[in-house]
Design an enzyme around this catalytic site. Structure first.
Site, PDB file in Angstrom:
ATOM      1  N   ASP A 191      46.628  41.685  31.366  1.00  0.00           N
ATOM      2  CA  ASP A 191      45.821  42.424  32.336  1.00  0.00           C
ATOM      3  C   ASP A 191      44.630  43.079  31.630  1.00  0.00           C
ATOM      4  O   ASP A 191      44.769  43.602  30.524  1.00  0.00           O
ATOM      5  CB  ASP A 191      46.722  43.496  32.966  1.00  0.00           C
ATOM      6  CG  ASP A 191      46.021  44.314  34.024  1.00  0.00           C
ATOM      7  OD1 ASP A 191      45.637  43.739  35.051  1.00  0.00           O
ATOM      8  OD2 ASP A 191      45.853  45.529  33.819  1.00  0.00           O
ATOM      9  N   GLU A 254      43.040  38.054  31.762  1.00  0.00           N
ATOM     10  CA  GLU A 254      42.039  38.443  32.756  1.00  0.00           C
ATOM     11  C   GLU A 254      40.749  38.800  32.030  1.00  0.00           C
ATOM     12  O   GLU A 254      40.668  39.825  31.362  1.00  0.00           O
ATOM     13  CB  GLU A 254      42.540  39.658  33.546  1.00  0.00           C
ATOM     14  CG  GLU A 254      41.564  40.077  34.634  1.00  0.00           C
ATOM     15  CD  GLU A 254      41.895  41.421  35.261  1.00  0.00           C
ATOM     16  OE1 GLU A 254      41.495  41.645  36.402  1.00  0.00           O
ATOM     17  OE2 GLU A 254      42.537  42.265  34.599  1.00  0.00           O
TER      18      GLU A 254
HETATM   19  C1  GLC Z   1      43.707  44.484  36.685  1.00  0.00           C
HETATM   20  C2  GLC Z   1      44.645  44.168  37.819  1.00  0.00           C
HETATM   21  C3  GLC Z   1      44.340  45.105  38.949  1.00  0.00           C
HETATM   22  C4  GLC Z   1      44.568  46.513  38.479  1.00  0.00           C
HETATM   23  C5  GLC Z   1      43.756  46.799  37.224  1.00  0.00           C
HETATM   24  C6  GLC Z   1      44.223  48.057  36.572  1.00  0.00           C
HETATM   25  O1  GLC Z   1      42.383  44.241  37.005  1.00  0.00           O
HETATM   26  O2  GLC Z   1      44.531  42.818  38.165  1.00  0.00           O
HETATM   27  O3  GLC Z   1      45.121  44.849  40.078  1.00  0.00           O
HETATM   28  O4  GLC Z   1      44.212  47.409  39.485  1.00  0.00           O
HETATM   29  O5  GLC Z   1      43.907  45.793  36.260  1.00  0.00           O
HETATM   30  O6  GLC Z   1      45.458  47.831  35.963  1.00  0.00           O
END
Ligand code: GLC
Length: 538
Positions: A191, A254
């Protein structure tokens, strides 16, 4: 083929209106029948649920609303029995403010874990240390009266950032990986992978020149000091070494941004980083033929330039014109508006065709295969903290998190209670049971595409070349071991004629329409409005 499952919205088993692990377990045959290879499971760790699991209070425990560690173990086992893998969401950037590490860190300036988080003194004006902003709006700094300093949070103030500059933090997070690997987890989706580091000198992010009042506040700055810092790549490479120490493991990440940015996260043969940085460019790009073509071709060219990575999950064996880095195209997530909302239902079928016929791993968000469009939720009723902090910018993530509609049972078979978010309108027409009976449904198209992808080596490992755009058509070819396929999509609502170059005869292998015309004629191939096809070129 990877399907992201947002557990809160997949299947509830105990009537509390929130999906859970036993619910997911009871639906594994559905995923298996669709033909997917792995699920990416959004967080199920202990959490106060301010950000629905992305605020972790215990990295090695399961939040009771999802079930227990026993349920988790059963899930892993059941997936493996069906030949599927589990990719677990891993949230290294921050914890919940209730996490014992943060409780300890904020207890005193002298606590040994003080430096596990990012603390700073007030700025010269007595306010926050600088003007860094949270991605969820407002200052990224929160004052802690107990110790008289500010802590940094890239997201909610209840999600304090871990200090990755501290080797103890990196060590602790590596241990978290090992904990889940020992329970059979096959990989991790990292993440917020690009935001792990902030500038230690706290230099100000400059304003974006083109930002105005319509731009949501967090997007008004270039995050040069809070995003994509070079040390992040080193830390992720270290994580990769650790993840692979005892056997293969898959790392997704991500990393939003342009193709050039994403490609950095592959690393190189000497320092491999992520196997699959996630690429959402198929849905983030304007769907004009030349632009779409440029997006895809440019990305494949960038990957081509990467050295091959022998012996890893990302490897491809040489061969002319084949990308050496392995792409991962994604058309949906719990953070993005549904593809069928962004592109409309017809073009969403074309996106599915591209997803499964372009080289690389295909990733979709559970419900995309039903053509779900999301459930509008007014700001005042929003559950999403992003929307609550920045109402009115169209950032609400609730719509795409609407529960899965399974059948015509009450609450679409998702729960016997009150669903935590409303079911999307029209679910009566779109639920799984109905779509499974209908050869024209989106579900049937996904199933056909996944089956074709598995049956055709050219779509799996073949080279990709011959991109063209002509009028509203976009196409490319895939080839392997003497078999040559051509993929063509009609991006317009009106019929178009495609003439395969050099007049090769073409045979229809698949159409996004359930009742395609027999195509081959000397005049070329007629594609109906928004039709996409896979042809065999003999
Ligand atoms: C990432 C997740 C998202 C979350 C953020 C903070 O972007 O995909 O859903 O709100 O991280 O953890």
């Amino acid at each position: 083929m990877i399907c992201q499952v947002y557990p809160l919205s997949f299947q509830d088993s105990d009537g509390d209106g929130r999906g859970d692990l036993p619910g997911l377990l009871s639906r594994l045959d559905y995923l298996c029948e669709l033909g997917i290879d792995a699920i990416w499971l959004a967080p199920v760790y202990c959490s106060p649920m301010r950000d629905f699991g992305y605020d972790v209070a215990d990295f090695t425990g399961i939040e009771p609303c999802f079930g227990s560690l026993g349920d988790f173990d059963r899930l892993v086992q059941a997936l493996h029995e069906r030949g599927m893998r589990l990719v677990l969401d891993f949230v290294p950037n921050h914890t919940a403010d209730t996490h014992p590490w943060f409780v300890a860190s904020r207890s005193s300036r002298n606590h040994p874990q003080r430096d596990w988080y990012v603390w700073a003194d007030a700025g010269p004006d007595g306010g926050p240390p600088n003007r860094w902003t949270s991605r969820f709006g407002g200052s990224a700094w929160e004052y802690d009266a107990g110790t008289g300093q500010y802590y940094y949070h890239a997201f909610l103030k209840e999600q304090p950032d871990l200090n990755w500059h501290n080797p103890e933090v990196r060590q602790a997070m590596a241990e978290v990986l090992r904990f889940w690997q020992a329970r059979g987890v096959d990989g991790f989706r990292i993440d917020a992978a690009a935001v792990l580091a902030e500038d230690v000198k706290l230099r100000e992010d400059p304003p974006k020149p083109d930002a105005d009042g319509q731009t949501p506040e967090p997007e008004r700055v270039e995050r040069v000091y809070t995003d994509y810092r070079p040390e992040v790549l080193d830390w992720l490479a270290e994580l990769r070494r650790c993840a692979e120490a005892d056997g293969p493991s898959l790392l997704l990440g991500e990393v939003d941004g342009s193709g050039d940015r994403i490609v950095d996260f592959y690393g190189d043969a000497g320092r491999p980083i992520l196997h699959l940085p996630l690429n959402y460019r198929l849905i983030d790009t304007d769907w004009q033929g030349p632009l779409l073509r440029e997006t895809v071709e440019h990305y494949l060219t960038l990957l081509d330039a990467l050295g091959p990575e022998p012996g890893t999950a990302g490897a491809r064996q040489g061969g002319p014109g084949k990308p050496k880095g392995w792409p991962c195209w994604a058309v949906g997530s719990h953070d993005k508006p549904r593809v069928a909302r962004t592109l409309g239902p017809e073009r969403a079928r074309l996106a599915a065709l591209l997803l499964f016929t372009l080289p690389g791993t295909a990733l979709f968000f559970a419900g995309d295969e039903l053509g779900l469009e999301g459930c509008p939720v007014p700001s005042e009723q929003s559950r999403d903290p992003f929307e609550r902090q920045l109402p009115g910018f169209g950032l609400n993530r609730d719509p795409q998190r609407a529960p899965m509609p399974w059948s015509d049972a009450p609450q679409a078979g998702f729960t016997t209670g009150e669903p935590w978010l409303p079911l999307e309108p029209g679910h009566e027409q779109r639920h799984v049971a109905r779509q499974q009976r209908d050869p024209a449904s989106m579900w049937s198209l996904y199933r056909r595409l996944i089956a074709l992808r598995k049956a055709e080596a050219a779509l799996g490992v073949g080279s990709c070349f011959g991109f063209f755009t002509a009028d509203a058509l976009l196409g490319f070819q895939r080839a392997w071991a003497g078999r040559r396929l051509q993929v063509v999509v009609n991006l317009a609502g009106t019929p178009q004629v495609h003439r395969p170059d050099d007049g090769r005869p073409a045979r229809l292998l698949l159409s996004t329409r359930p009742d395609p015309e027999a195509p081959g004629s000397s005049e070329g191939i007629r594609l109906e409005g928004y039709e996409g096809v896979v042809l065999v070129l003999d």
